[in-house]
Design a protein around this motif. Structure first.
Motif, PDB file in Angstrom:
ATOM      1  N   HIS A  99      11.449 -41.943  -4.690  1.00 39.47           N
ATOM      2  CA  HIS A  99      11.487 -40.647  -5.381  1.00 39.47           C
ATOM      3  C   HIS A  99      12.526 -39.698  -4.776  1.00 39.47           C
ATOM      4  O   HIS A  99      12.187 -38.611  -4.313  1.00 39.47           O
ATOM      5  CB  HIS A  99      10.100 -40.000  -5.353  1.00 39.47           C
ATOM      6  CG  HIS A  99       9.061 -40.830  -6.019  1.00 39.47           C
ATOM      7  ND1 HIS A  99       8.948 -40.886  -7.384  1.00 39.47           N
ATOM      8  CD2 HIS A  99       8.112 -41.661  -5.519  1.00 39.47           C
ATOM      9  CE1 HIS A  99       7.951 -41.701  -7.706  1.00 39.47           C
ATOM     10  NE2 HIS A  99       7.444 -42.188  -6.587  1.00 39.47           N
ATOM     11  N   PRO A 100      13.810 -40.089  -4.808  1.00 37.44           N
ATOM     12  CA  PRO A 100      14.834 -39.224  -4.206  1.00 37.44           C
ATOM     13  C   PRO A 100      14.978 -37.881  -4.916  1.00 37.44           C
ATOM     14  O   PRO A 100      15.509 -36.933  -4.344  1.00 37.44           O
ATOM     15  CB  PRO A 100      16.115 -40.061  -4.321  1.00 37.44           C
ATOM     16  CG  PRO A 100      15.851 -41.003  -5.443  1.00 37.44           C
ATOM     17  CD  PRO A 100      14.377 -41.282  -5.407  1.00 37.44           C
ATOM     18  N   GLU A 101      14.487 -37.814  -6.157  1.00 32.53           N
ATOM     19  CA  GLU A 101      14.599 -36.558  -6.907  1.00 32.53           C
ATOM     20  C   GLU A 101      13.624 -35.493  -6.413  1.00 32.53           C
ATOM     21  O   GLU A 101      13.814 -34.306  -6.679  1.00 32.53           O
ATOM     22  CB  GLU A 101      14.367 -36.815  -8.414  1.00 32.53           C
ATOM     23  CG  GLU A 101      12.910 -37.060  -8.802  1.00 32.53           C
ATOM     24  CD  GLU A 101      12.348 -38.460  -8.488  1.00 32.53           C
ATOM     25  OE1 GLU A 101      11.175 -38.697  -8.801  1.00 32.53           O
ATOM     26  OE2 GLU A 101      13.078 -39.303  -7.914  1.00 32.53           O
ATOM     27  N   LEU A 102      12.599 -35.916  -5.689  1.00 29.54           N
ATOM     28  CA  LEU A 102      11.597 -34.965  -5.194  1.00 29.54           C
ATOM     29  C   LEU A 102      12.030 -34.368  -3.854  1.00 29.54           C
ATOM     30  O   LEU A 102      12.726 -35.020  -3.073  1.00 29.54           O
ATOM     31  CB  LEU A 102      10.248 -35.666  -5.026  1.00 29.54           C
ATOM     32  CG  LEU A 102       9.599 -36.173  -6.312  1.00 29.54           C
ATOM     33  CD1 LEU A 102       8.334 -36.950  -5.975  1.00 29.54           C
ATOM     34  CD2 LEU A 102       9.297 -35.036  -7.267  1.00 29.54           C
ATOM     35  N   PRO A 103      11.574 -33.150  -3.575  1.00 30.19           N
ATOM     36  CA  PRO A 103      11.875 -32.558  -2.261  1.00 30.19           C
ATOM     37  C   PRO A 103      11.275 -33.395  -1.125  1.00 30.19           C
ATOM     38  O   PRO A 103      10.251 -34.065  -1.309  1.00 30.19           O
ATOM     39  CB  PRO A 103      11.209 -31.177  -2.316  1.00 30.19           C
ATOM     40  CG  PRO A 103      10.892 -30.931  -3.747  1.00 30.19           C
ATOM     41  CD  PRO A 103      10.800 -32.256  -4.424  1.00 30.19           C
ATOM     42  N   HIS A 104      11.907 -33.332   0.021  1.00 25.98           N
ATOM     43  CA  HIS A 104      11.457 -34.072   1.213  1.00 25.98           C
ATOM     44  C   HIS A 104       9.964 -33.863   1.471  1.00 25.98           C
ATOM     45  O   HIS A 104       9.229 -34.822   1.716  1.00 25.98           O
ATOM     46  CB  HIS A 104      12.293 -33.628   2.423  1.00 25.98           C
ATOM     47  CG  HIS A 104      11.723 -34.058   3.732  1.00 25.98           C
ATOM     48  ND1 HIS A 104      11.839 -35.343   4.208  1.00 25.98           N
ATOM     49  CD2 HIS A 104      11.023 -33.372   4.667  1.00 25.98           C
ATOM     50  CE1 HIS A 104      11.228 -35.434   5.372  1.00 25.98           C
ATOM     51  NE2 HIS A 104      10.741 -34.258   5.676  1.00 25.98           N
ATOM     52  N   ARG A 142       4.473 -35.980   1.721  1.00 25.93           N
ATOM     53  CA  ARG A 142       3.068 -35.828   1.327  1.00 25.93           C
ATOM     54  C   ARG A 142       2.574 -37.080   0.602  1.00 25.93           C
ATOM     55  O   ARG A 142       1.490 -37.587   0.876  1.00 25.93           O
ATOM     56  CB  ARG A 142       2.893 -34.599   0.436  1.00 25.93           C
ATOM     57  CG  ARG A 142       1.407 -34.290   0.141  1.00 25.93           C
ATOM     58  CD  ARG A 142       1.214 -33.443  -1.093  1.00 25.93           C
ATOM     59  NE  ARG A 142       1.688 -34.073  -2.305  1.00 25.93           N
ATOM     60  CZ  ARG A 142       1.057 -35.080  -2.953  1.00 25.93           C
ATOM     61  NH1 ARG A 142      -0.054 -35.574  -2.482  1.00 25.93           N
ATOM     62  NH2 ARG A 142       1.566 -35.580  -4.049  1.00 25.93           N
ATOM     63  N   MET A 143       3.381 -37.598  -0.316  1.00 23.62           N
ATOM     64  CA  MET A 143       3.001 -38.803  -1.057  1.00 23.62           C
ATOM     65  C   MET A 143       2.843 -40.001  -0.117  1.00 23.62           C
ATOM     66  O   MET A 143       1.904 -40.788  -0.257  1.00 23.62           O
ATOM     67  CB  MET A 143       4.051 -39.110  -2.130  1.00 23.62           C
ATOM     68  CG  MET A 143       4.060 -38.127  -3.272  1.00 23.62           C
ATOM     69  SD  MET A 143       5.485 -38.335  -4.381  1.00 23.62           S
ATOM     70  CE  MET A 143       5.253 -40.002  -4.961  1.00 23.62           C
TER      71      MET A 143
END
Length: 191
Positions: A82-87, A92-93
């Motif tokens: 999920h590179p589109e999501l913030p670090h 968290r995931m």
């Protein structure tokens, strides 16, 4: 980067200590004569780090050790998928997945995970009073996220493991919760 020890300093908790300096020195060990390189035929491509590592562990230490390492290792693929999501969201995931998998781990894996968390929490209890809020800068997290994960981890271990490690984990987790709550309650609130 070669000759850059920043990652090690961060992982060891020394990144904030201005008195720490790093330098490269020649090893006193004759690795050519004393070392051992184990190379085995593997089905996994060495670029498949997880598969290759598991095969190497199994070849060197057997399936039991390889299985335990696999059980207690966080799945970094979740972060990478999920590179589109913030670090922060990807971490968290990854942590949530780890907690969910912990519920199905063997007793041996739970003991290893608990011992690791005890060690990490003891380090936190030693460093946090010295650094205060500066600790969170190096941790790249917040007190709330640290506590949320620690408390959830402790709850799972308490429900799944009847062992002295569970008792010690509960003790150090509660100590960390207390010190964070005390420190954070004294911090000035930002508007």
């Amino acid at each position: 980067m070669v000759n850059d020890f920043k990652h090690f300093l961060h992982e060891s908790g020394l990144v904030w200590d201005d008195a720490v300096a790093t330098r490269e020195v020649q090893s006193p060990f004759d690795h050519a004569k004393q070392g051992r390189l184990v190379v085995v035929q593997t089905a996994a491509d060495p670029k498949d780090v997880d598969g290759y590592t598991r095969e190497m562990l199994e070849a060197e230490f057997g399936p039991t050790v390889a299985g335990l390492v696999s059980e207690v290792t966080e799945d970094n693929a979740i972060y990478d998928e999920h590179p589109e999501l913030p670090h922060v969201e990807r971490v968290r995931m990854k942590k949530q997945d780890y907690l969910e998998r912990l519920m199905d781990d063997s007793e041996g894996a739970l003991m290893i995970a608990a011992a690791d968390k005890i060690c990490n929490t003891r380090s936190f209890l030693e460093e946090y009073p010295k650094l205060g809020s500066k600790f969170w800068e190096g941790y790249r997290g917040t007190p709330e996220r640290y506590l949320r994960f620690s408390l959830a981890f402790n709850e799972i271990i308490q429900s799944k493991l009847s062992h002295p490690l569970a008792i010690e984990l509960d003790r150090v987790t509660k100590a960390a919760e207390n010190i964070i709550n005390e420190t954070e309650s004294r911090r000035p609130k930002s508007n």
